[in-house]
Scaffold this active site. Structure first.
Site, mmCIF file in Angstrom:
data_model
loop_
_atom_site.group_PDB
_atom_site.id
_atom_site.type_symbol
_atom_site.label_atom_id
_atom_site.label_comp_id
_atom_site.label_asym_id
_atom_site.label_seq_id
_atom_site.Cartn_x
_atom_site.Cartn_y
_atom_site.Cartn_z
ATOM 1 C CB SER A 172 2.264 -10.097 73.613
ATOM 2 O OG SER A 172 1.993 -10.063 71.639
ATOM 3 C CE1 TYR A 185 -3.516 -11.714 72.771
ATOM 4 C CE2 TYR A 185 -2.026 -10.191 71.369
ATOM 5 C CZ TYR A 185 -2.050 -11.240 72.103
ATOM 6 O OH TYR A 185 -1.251 -11.957 72.802
ATOM 7 C CE LYS A 189 -1.048 -10.509 75.842
ATOM 8 N NZ LYS A 189 -1.753 -10.912 77.461
#
Length: 300
Positions: A172, A185, A189
Site C-alpha cells: 500500500s 496497518y 505495510k
C-alpha cells in the site's frame, strides 16, 4: 586506485540507468506470457484478489485460489472457470502458519509447483492505537506480513531449482507514508515493502534472476474494508483500475507498482521537505474514513 575505478563505473551505471528509463517511457515494454503458469492468489474471494484471478484466467493461467471465506472464493472460482481457466479452491487462514504450510503441500500434490504467487490477503482495523485490541494488532501482522514469509518460504525452493517464478507483494502507499488511526496497518505495510525489497536484493545476490518480484502500492481502494474513504488530492480507486496496473506490472516485470503512478513522485518530493511542510500537505489532503476513536466510530 580500485575505489576510483569502482566509483567511475558506478557513475556510468547511474547515467546508463537514467537513459534506459527515459527510453522505456517512449518504447512499450515487452509483455511476457503467463499461459500455463500455476498462479496462487491469496485473498481471492473479494476485491483485488478476485479481479486479479479474473485477469489471470483470461490469460489461460492455471489458478490456485485461497481465501478464508469459502463462499467468496468459490464465487470467484466459478467465474474463472467460465473464462476457461483450470481453477482449484482452498479455504485457508493466511494468519495460521501451519495451515499455510499444510495447504502448500496439498497444492503441490494436487496441482503442481506454483510459479507465480500474489500475496494479497490483508487485514485492517481503523482505530486509534488505544482503541485497537491486542488481537487485532496481532492479526494485522500475521496476515499482512508474516503470512508473506510463510507462503514465500514454502514456495521458493521449487522456484529456485528452476530459476523461474514471480513473487508479488500487495502492499500500500501506507508502506511509504503514514496515516493516523491506521498504526498497525501502516506498520505492517512498511514491513511488506521492506520484505519485497530485501527479497529482491537476496534473489539478485543468489544469481536467481529468473525469479521476478513486484510490489503493488495503491492509495485507498474501494473494496469495502475501509468505510467511506475520501481525500482532497488522492483519488479513491476502483478495484479494476488497480488490477489493470498490477497485471501490467507483472507482465512487464516491474518491481514497484504505484497506483496512481504519480504517487511515487509525491513521495519522493516529501523526503526533501521540512516536517512542517509535510504536515501541511497531509492537512490539505484531508484524508477521511470511518475509524474507532475513543471506542466510538467517527469520521477521521
Amino acid at each position: 586506485m580500485k575505489i576510483i575505478l569502482d566509483l567511475l563505473l558506478l557513475l556510468l551505471i547511474i547515467i546508463y540507468s537514467y537513459l534506459e528509463s527515459l527510453v522505456k517511457v517512449f518504447i512499450p515494454r515487452k509483455r511476457k506470457s503467463v499461459a500455463g503458469e500455476i498462479v496462487l492468489i491469496t485473498g481471492a474471494g473479494h476485491g483485488i484478489g478476485r479481479q486479479t484471478a479474473y485477469e489471470f484466467a483470461k490469460r489461460k493461467s492455471r489458478l490456485v485460489l485461497w481465501d478464508i471465506n469459502k463462499h467468496g472464493v468459490e464465487e470467484t472460482a466459478a467465474e474463472c472457470r467460465k473464462l476457461g481457466a483450470t481453477t482449484h479452491v482452498f479455504v485457508v487462514d493466511c494468519s495460521n502458519r501451519e495451515e499455510i504450510y499444510s495447504s502448500v503441500n496439498q497444492v503441490k500434490k494436487e496441482v503442481g509447483d506454483v510459479t507465480i504467487v500474489v500475496n494479497n490477503a490483508g487485514a485492517i482495523y481503523p482505530a486509534d492505537l488505544l482503541s485497537t485490541k491486542d488481537e487485532e494488532i496481532t492479526k494485522t501482522f500475521e496476515v499482512n506480513i508474516l503470512g508473506h514469509f510463510w507462503i514465500t518460504k514454502a514456495l521458493l525452493p521449487s522456484m529456485i531449482r528452476r530459476n523461474h517464478g514471480h513473487i508479488v507483494t500487495v502492499a500500500s502507499v501506507c508502506g511509504h507514508g503514514v496515516i493516523p488511526y491506521l498504526i498497525p496497518y501502516c506498520s505492517s505495510k512498511f514491513a511488506a515493502v521492506g520484505f519485497h525489497r530485501a527479497l529482491t536484493s537476496e534473489l539478485e545476490a543468489l544469481g536467481k534472476t529468473g525469479i521476478k518480484t513486484s510490489c503493488l502500492c495503491p492509495v485507498f481502494v474501494n473494496t469495502g474494508f475501509t468505510k467511506n474513504p475520501s481525500t482532497r488530492i488522492w483519488p479513491v480507486l476502483e478495484t479494476d483500475k488497480v488490477v489493470r496496473s498490477l497485471i501490467d506490472g507483472i507482465l512487464t516485470d516491474k518491481k514497484m507498482i504505484f497506483v496512481p503512478s504519480y504517487i511515487n513522485i509525491s513521495l519522493t518530493i516529501e523526503r526533501f521537505l521540512p516536517e512542517r511542510a509535510v504536515a501541511a500537505i497531509y492537512h490539505v489532503q484531508d484524508i477521511q474514513f470511518e475509524a474507532v476513536i475513543g471506542h466510538k466510530i467517527k469520521m477521521k
